[in-house]
Design an enzyme around this catalytic site. Structure first.
Site, PDB file in Angstrom:
ATOM      1  N   TYR A 141       0.811  -1.216   0.000  1.00 42.43           N
ATOM      2  CA  TYR A 141       0.000   0.000   0.000  1.00 42.43           C
ATOM      3  C   TYR A 141       0.845   1.268   0.000  1.00 42.43           C
ATOM      4  O   TYR A 141       0.422   2.286  -0.536  1.00 42.43           O
ATOM      5  CB  TYR A 141      -0.921   0.032   1.230  1.00 42.43           C
ATOM      6  CG  TYR A 141      -2.181  -0.768   1.070  1.00 42.43           C
ATOM      7  CD1 TYR A 141      -2.135  -2.144   0.905  1.00 42.43           C
ATOM      8  CD2 TYR A 141      -3.430  -0.150   1.089  1.00 42.43           C
ATOM      9  CE1 TYR A 141      -3.299  -2.883   0.765  1.00 42.43           C
ATOM     10  CE2 TYR A 141      -4.605  -0.877   0.950  1.00 42.43           C
ATOM     11  CZ  TYR A 141      -4.524  -2.245   0.788  1.00 42.43           C
ATOM     12  OH  TYR A 141      -5.679  -2.963   0.651  1.00 42.43           O
ATOM     13  N   LYS A 191       3.796 -15.666   3.235  1.00 42.90           N
ATOM     14  CA  LYS A 191       4.026 -16.441   2.001  1.00 42.90           C
ATOM     15  C   LYS A 191       5.526 -16.716   1.958  1.00 42.90           C
ATOM     16  O   LYS A 191       6.246 -16.320   1.038  1.00 42.90           O
ATOM     17  CB  LYS A 191       3.525 -15.632   0.789  1.00 42.90           C
ATOM     18  CG  LYS A 191       3.575 -16.365  -0.543  1.00 42.90           C
ATOM     19  CD  LYS A 191       2.523 -17.456  -0.709  1.00 42.90           C
ATOM     20  CE  LYS A 191       2.697 -18.173  -2.040  1.00 42.90           C
ATOM     21  NZ  LYS A 191       1.874 -19.388  -2.159  1.00 42.90           N
ATOM     22  N   ASP A 223      -2.225 -18.662   1.086  1.00 42.44           N
ATOM     23  CA  ASP A 223      -3.191 -19.371   0.233  1.00 42.44           C
ATOM     24  C   ASP A 223      -3.906 -20.455   1.029  1.00 42.44           C
ATOM     25  O   ASP A 223      -5.124 -20.633   0.941  1.00 42.44           O
ATOM     26  CB  ASP A 223      -2.514 -19.938  -1.034  1.00 42.44           C
ATOM     27  CG  ASP A 223      -1.187 -20.626  -0.758  1.00 42.44           C
ATOM     28  OD1 ASP A 223      -0.698 -20.579   0.393  1.00 42.44           O
ATOM     29  OD2 ASP A 223      -0.631 -21.224  -1.699  1.00 42.44           O
ATOM     30  N   ASP A 247      -6.219  -7.444   4.084  1.00 40.73           N
ATOM     31  CA  ASP A 247      -7.327  -6.843   3.335  1.00 40.73           C
ATOM     32  C   ASP A 247      -8.161  -7.938   2.679  1.00 40.73           C
ATOM     33  O   ASP A 247      -9.387  -7.976   2.796  1.00 40.73           O
ATOM     34  CB  ASP A 247      -6.760  -5.888   2.275  1.00 40.73           C
ATOM     35  CG  ASP A 247      -7.844  -5.265   1.411  1.00 40.73           C
ATOM     36  OD1 ASP A 247      -8.868  -4.822   1.979  1.00 40.73           O
ATOM     37  OD2 ASP A 247      -7.670  -5.224   0.173  1.00 40.73           O
ATOM     38  N   ASP A 251     -12.214  -9.623   3.843  1.00 38.43           N
ATOM     39  CA  ASP A 251     -13.421  -9.675   2.998  1.00 38.43           C
ATOM     40  C   ASP A 251     -13.920 -11.109   2.951  1.00 38.43           C
ATOM     41  O   ASP A 251     -15.114 -11.383   3.018  1.00 38.43           O
ATOM     42  CB  ASP A 251     -13.128  -9.193   1.562  1.00 38.43           C
ATOM     43  CG  ASP A 251     -13.484  -7.727   1.345  1.00 38.43           C
ATOM     44  OD1 ASP A 251     -13.297  -6.929   2.290  1.00 38.43           O
ATOM     45  OD2 ASP A 251     -13.940  -7.382   0.233  1.00 38.43           O
TER      46      ASP A 251
HETATM   47  C1  IPM Z   1     -10.467  -1.763   3.520  1.00 38.77           C
HETATM   48  C2  IPM Z   1     -10.687  -1.181   2.147  1.00 38.77           C
HETATM   49  C3  IPM Z   1      -9.572  -0.157   1.865  1.00 38.77           C
HETATM   50  C4  IPM Z   1      -8.255  -0.919   1.872  1.00 38.77           C
HETATM   51  C5  IPM Z   1      -9.745   0.637   0.558  1.00 38.77           C
HETATM   52  C6  IPM Z   1     -11.045   1.412   0.536  1.00 38.77           C
HETATM   53  C7  IPM Z   1      -8.597   1.561   0.315  1.00 38.77           C
HETATM   54  O1  IPM Z   1     -10.741  -2.195   1.201  1.00 38.77           O
HETATM   55  O2  IPM Z   1     -10.411  -0.996   4.498  1.00 38.77           O
HETATM   56  O3  IPM Z   1     -10.368  -2.982   3.633  1.00 38.77           O
HETATM   57  O4  IPM Z   1      -7.873  -1.523   0.851  1.00 38.77           O
HETATM   58  O5  IPM Z   1      -7.606  -0.911   2.906  1.00 38.77           O
HETATM   59 MG    MG Z   2     -10.766  -4.155   2.024  1.00 39.11          MG
END
Ligand code: IPM
Ligand code: MG
Length: 368
Positions: A141, A191, A223, A247, A251
């Site tokens: 990032y 990894k 993975d 990240d 999700d």
């Molecule tokens: C998160 C989001 C952010 C990230 C984006 C919006 C920049 O996906 O907080 O997980 O990638 O950190």
């Molecule tokens: Mg995210």
């Protein structure tokens, strides 16, 4: 007591969901007799439209001056030009980086009432209660070089995956500290079979583990971790991972809870007094946000799920303001309304009455 908070709604459903969290906060103020001084700031796409930058100076100032920051979401199709010089995401990334919020805590629990809302088989979800600790200010990032350029043979792009020993050490420690106050199991994700950063990560994690002999550490390749999260999610207690892996894995983990709209997060510059030990009643600035994005397709329609933001508010009360009872009251209110059958569209699963964003905020505030 008196507290000052920065409220940064952002774009898309950000304003929808933060409005409801503020409604719940006001209920907390009334019930427990606190004064919350709220300052709103613009961030993301709407800030770009107004000021040309995704993180206006004023927003940074009120965020740094506040006891804590509540953030909604940023981004949307209007600002999605791949060649744009400024992007909405710069707002939240800049805030995390400038405020030194290297530790992102993302708890994942399955509300029993919502076990049917997840596409994962119900028997796998029993006992799921983990917290993912995501490194938030390093890696792909932020590390340089990070650019795109043209050559005679076409375009090229580079992002840099760099970690220092110190960066790994401090985030892994956060994982261990949290594990000490929980089931004492830490899964360190890397990894190491391919990446040098992964090998350094594993070496440092192994070294830090010596300071926490009571915690059982396991090293899992990313993975494999992605697969285990679905196969045996209840196995995990605390997971620690670098920025990008964290990240992606969170999700994925949100699917367990029934909806991306359910998950809260806290971004901190360290744990207040060590979460495993006794916390002082000191205020510790931090940023709190749902992990979902701006969901522009449903923005302003009153159908977004505000629970991720409301649970983020609970984390804010606990970690930044040391208001443990207040935080528990918010969490119990959420559990209560879910148990009573209230559902926003995303968690409606096999039917039941669907309510909107504002109604969900109101019933939760009412229960507080
Ligand atoms: C998160 C989001 C952010 C990230 C984006 C919006 C920049 O996906 O907080 O997980 O990638 O950190
Ligand atoms: Mg995210």
């Amino acid at each position: 007591m008196e507290f000052s908070l920065a409220i940064l709604p952002g774009d898309g459903i950000g304003p929808d969901v933060t409005t409801e969290a503020v409604r719940v906060l006001e209920a907390v103020g009334r019930r427990f007799g606190h004064d919350f001084d709220l300052k709103q700031g613009s961030i993301g796409g709407n800030a770009i439209d107004k000021t040309g930058t995704a993180l206006p100076e004023e927003t940074l100032e009120i965020s740094q001056a506040a006891d804590a920051v509540l953030f909604g979401a940023v981004g949307g199709p209007k600002w999605d030009d791949l060649n744009a010089k400024v992007r909405p995401e710069d707002g939240i990334l800049g805030l995390r980086r400038t405020m030194g919020l290297f530790a992102n805590l993302r708890p994942v629990k399955v509300e029993p009432a919502l076990a049917n809302s997840s596409p994962i088989k119900k028997d796998r979800l029993e006992g799921v209660d983990m917290i993912v600790v995501r490194e938030l200010t390093g890696g792909l990032y932020f590390a340089k070089p990070k650019k795109r350029w043209r050559t005679s043979r076409g375009q090229r792009a580079v992002d840099t995956l760099r970690y220092t020993e110190q960066e790994i050490d401090r985030i892994v420690r956060v994982g261990f500290e949290l594990a000490m106050g929980r089931r004492k199991r830490l899964t360190s994700v890397d990894k190491a079979n391919v990446l040098e950063t992964g090998r350094l990560w594993r070496e440092i994690a192994t070294r830090v583990a010596k300071d926490y002999p009571d915690v059982e550490i396991e090293h899992v390749l990313v993975d494999n971790a992605a697969m285990q999260l679905i196969i045996r999610p209840a196995h995990f207690d605390v997971i620690v991972a670098e920025n990008t892996f964290g990240d992606i894995l969170t999700d994925e983990a949100s699917v367990l809870s029934g909806s991306l709209g359910m998950l809260p997060s806290a971004s901190l510059a360290g744990l207040p007094g060590g979460a495993s030990g006794k916390r002082s009643r000191r205020k510790v600035n931090g940023l709190y946000e749902p992990i979902h994005g701006s969901a522009p397709d449903i923005a302003g329609q009153g159908i977004a799920n505000p629970i991720g933001t409301i649970l983020s508010l609970a984390m804010l009360l606990r970690y930044s303001l040391s208001l443990d009872d207040e935080a528990a009251a918010v969490e119990q209110a959420v559990q209560g309304v879910l148990a009573e059958g209230y559902r926003t569209r995303d968690i409606a699963g096999d039917g039941g009455d669907v309510i909107g964003t504002q109604q969900m905020g109101s019933v939760i505030a009412g229960r507080v």
